[in-house]
Scaffold this active site. Structure first.
Site, PDB file in Angstrom:
ATOM      1  N   GLY A 132      12.536   0.738   2.891  1.00 49.78           N
ATOM      2  CA  GLY A 132      13.618   0.397   1.966  1.00 49.78           C
ATOM      3  C   GLY A 132      14.458  -0.760   2.494  1.00 49.78           C
ATOM      4  O   GLY A 132      14.270  -1.219   3.627  1.00 49.78           O
ATOM      5  N   ASN A 141       9.139   8.928   3.940  1.00 55.60           N
ATOM      6  CA  ASN A 141       8.026   9.648   3.329  1.00 55.60           C
ATOM      7  C   ASN A 141       7.101  10.183   4.396  1.00 55.60           C
ATOM      8  O   ASN A 141       6.913   9.572   5.448  1.00 55.60           O
ATOM      9  CB  ASN A 141       7.253   8.753   2.351  1.00 55.60           C
ATOM     10  CG  ASN A 141       6.163   7.964   3.031  1.00 55.60           C
ATOM     11  OD1 ASN A 141       5.063   8.465   3.255  1.00 55.60           O
ATOM     12  ND2 ASN A 141       6.458   6.722   3.405  1.00 55.60           N
ATOM     13  N   CYS A 179      -2.112   4.875  12.389  1.00 53.39           N
ATOM     14  CA  CYS A 179      -2.561   6.273  12.444  1.00 53.39           C
ATOM     15  C   CYS A 179      -2.775   6.725  13.886  1.00 53.39           C
ATOM     16  O   CYS A 179      -3.109   5.923  14.748  1.00 53.39           O
ATOM     17  CB  CYS A 179      -3.900   6.438  11.737  1.00 53.39           C
ATOM     18  SG  CYS A 179      -3.993   5.574  10.222  1.00 53.39           S
ATOM     19  N   SER A 236       0.824  -1.204   0.000  1.00 53.27           N
ATOM     20  CA  SER A 236       0.000   0.000   0.000  1.00 53.27           C
ATOM     21  C   SER A 236       0.861   1.258   0.000  1.00 53.27           C
ATOM     22  O   SER A 236       1.854   1.345   0.716  1.00 53.27           O
ATOM     23  CB  SER A 236      -0.887  -0.028   1.242  1.00 53.27           C
ATOM     24  OG  SER A 236      -1.707   1.102   1.274  1.00 53.27           O
TER      25      SER A 236
END
Lengths: 251, 304
Positions: free
Chosen positions: B218, B69, B131, B21
């Site tokens: 990564g 990110n 979240c 995702s």
């Protein structure tokens, strides 16, 4: 359809020369058949870093393309050390590019590393018979490049620099005001504060090429989103060129 | 190819390779590179009940063998995703998908999952509990057993579809959290989400990400993901989708040794858009090299 696909390509370096302070011109030989308009970019693999480096196309012909880039960090440093005849790999055919929809007259406004994509654009517009007025802004004389090349495309080339060491002291927007260039349809690329200034003072329509930190360069990661009047756009896919009518500044 | 097939509950996948995702959009950004139908499945971009722009740019930074990110769950909202994105996706991708949902309070999770319950295209609902819980102090739902359990319990009530809870690695007790989710009816675990990182500009000293911190992913995080999947496999009896730093067929094998029944590939897609295709092509060759007949034979081998 096939010609418009994004893909990985390998290029042979014809030269990689220092042309201004920390600024290099890299000419590459390989497949350039996908370049259908100026303003597109490629995402260059660099061994020194995890992510690729998005660099706009400065010039192109039937067999070569030219990049002009500035060394900012380890990735561009690695690129600057590549030698003639070495190969580089890149993801190509990225971005939307400029629309050459100006008929009679156009104002070209470039700032620093935003100048390169405007060179191929200016050539294509001149071929169309468009009368060009060109403004190039640099930090100082030692950072400047391509001035003579632009002068071959137009007699109306204005230069500005922050310290006055070349051209007139000040910003490109000062030139626009001083020489009453505010109502000519424009194309611009450069630092965001410059783009904002140009966008706010010009009364004409324009195309603005934005810069943003990218993850993938092909639309998958949403790292480079920019708000527009038509919703959220990805600088790497729906951009980097946006119209003056649609653009909204993120802050 | 029969030897690559895996099962996640009742869902049979042609192979264990699934783009993660947030790295594959809603399925069509990779059409120039390969036919998505070669994939085991696709985990779609994280979707919330309401549309979100996400964080201010810069949203991307990088490091040795990894990236950060802070996209901030940019998405058009679940209604638009169901009405537009799933319809478009169905034309190019013919298998079932994994629908990834996020929420900022339990009601948002429940409403999203309820909306997905009768959609045939959705094979698995992946519940991202990384979240912040806006109604209760802002800590992540995934940060402790009780809030992870309460999200699982409430979404379980509104769907019969397989529910996979996607766990945050930014905890000290990931196996306990996985067990809490299993106890409340989770059908599987997706793990791991990104680690939290930051980078600073050497010239200015300022954060590179506007949001200061971002999710670190990564190849650099592969060992962390392997360790956590190993720990969770010891504690639960539900399947695990292993995620974190996978970029090659060898990494897939290692992740399945640790206990994963399938795997997801994230950041590597962004660096090389052909990664999933290469991994699927390489898997049979690597299995030959390692004398593996069927990929399911190796799930949890590290524990035997």
């Amino acid at each position: 359809m096939v010609f418009n696909m994004k893909k990985i390509e390998n290029y042979k370096i014809i030269h990689n020369n220092l042309i201004a302070k920390n600024t290099y011109e890299m000419k590459l030989e390989g497949n350039v058949g996908w370049i259908d308009k100026p303003g597109k970019f490629i995402n260059v693999s660099v061994d020194s870093n995890y992510l690729k480096r998005p660099i706009s196309i400065c010039d192109y012909d039937e067999t070569t393309l030219t990049l002009v880039y500035k060394v900012f960090g380890s990735g561009t440093k690695w690129l600057s050390n590549k030698k003639e005849n070495e190969k580089i790999e890149a993801l190509v055919n990225l971005g939307n590019g400029f629309e050459l929809n100006t008929e009679n007259e156009a104002l070209i406004i470039g700032g620093g590393v935003g100048v390169p994509p405007l060179y191929a654009l200016s050539k294509r517009l001149k071929e169309k018979g468009v009368k060009l007025t060109i403004i190039l802004g640099f930090t100082s004389k030692e950072d400047s490049f391509y001035i003579d090349k632009f002068k071959e495309l137009s007699e109306l080339v204005y230069i500005s620099s922050n310290d006055g060491s070349i051209g007139e002291i000040g910003f490109v927007s000062d030139i626009m005001i001083k020489y009453n260039l505010l109502d000519i349809p424009y194309y611009t690329c450069g630092p965001t504060p410059m783009l904002k200034a140009v966008h706010s003072i010009s009364t004409a329509k324009g195309q603005l090429s934005l810069e943003e930190r990218m993850g993938c360069g092909f639309g998958a990661c949403m790292g480079c989103s920019h708000k527009t009047k038509n919703g959220y756009k990805r600088v790497c896919v729906e951009g980097p060129v946006f119209t003056s009518e649609e653009i909204i500044w993120n802050d | 190819m029969e030897r690559l097939k895996v099962k996640l509950n009742n869902l049979e996948l042609d192979n264990p390779v699934i783009p993660a995702s947030g790295t594959y959009g809603f399925g069509y950004d990779y059409l120039d590179f390969y036919d998505p139908n070669i994939l085991g499945s696709i985990s779609l971009k994280g979707t919330t009940l309401h549309p979100r722009f996400g964080n201010v740019t810069p949203r991307i930074a990088e490091c040795h063998m990894g990236m950060l990110n802070s996209v901030g769950l940019q998405n058009p909202g679940i209604h638009k995703v169901i009405e537009e994105e799933l319809v478009k996706l169905d034309k190019i991708y013919h298998k079932k998908i994994i629908f990834n949902v996020s929420g900022f309070n339990i009601d948002e999770y429940v409403e999203c999952v309820r909306l997905l319950d009768n959609i045939d295209k959705v094979g698995i609902i992946e519940v991202n509990i990384s979240c912040p819980n806006v109604k209760d102090g802002g800590l992540s739902f995934g940060s402790d057993c009780s809030s992870a359990a309460s999200v699982t319990k409430e979404v379980r009530k509104v769907t019969t579809k397989p529910l996979f809870i996607k766990l945050s690695p930014n905890v000290s007790n990931i196996a306990d959290i996985a067990k809490s989710c299993e106890d409340e009816g989770a059908d599987g675990i997706s793990m791991i989400n990104t680690l939290i990182g930051a980078r600073f500009n050497l010239k200015t000293g300022k954060p590179i990400l506007h949001n200061v911190t971002g999710g670190f992913s990564g190849p650099a995080i592969l060992p962390v993901a392997l360790r956590m999947v190993y720990e969770v496999y010891e504690r639960v009896n539900i399947p695990i989708i292993g995620i974190g730093g996978i970029s090659s067929a060898y990494d897939v094998i290692e992740m399945m040794y640790a206990g994963a029944s399938a795997i997801q590939i994230g950041s590597s897609n962004l660096v090389d858009p052909y990664t999933c295709k290469k991994v699927i092509d390489d898997l049979p060759l690597v299995m030959d090299e390692l004398n593996i007949k069927k990929i399911t034979d190796i799930i949890g081998r590290a524990h035997k």
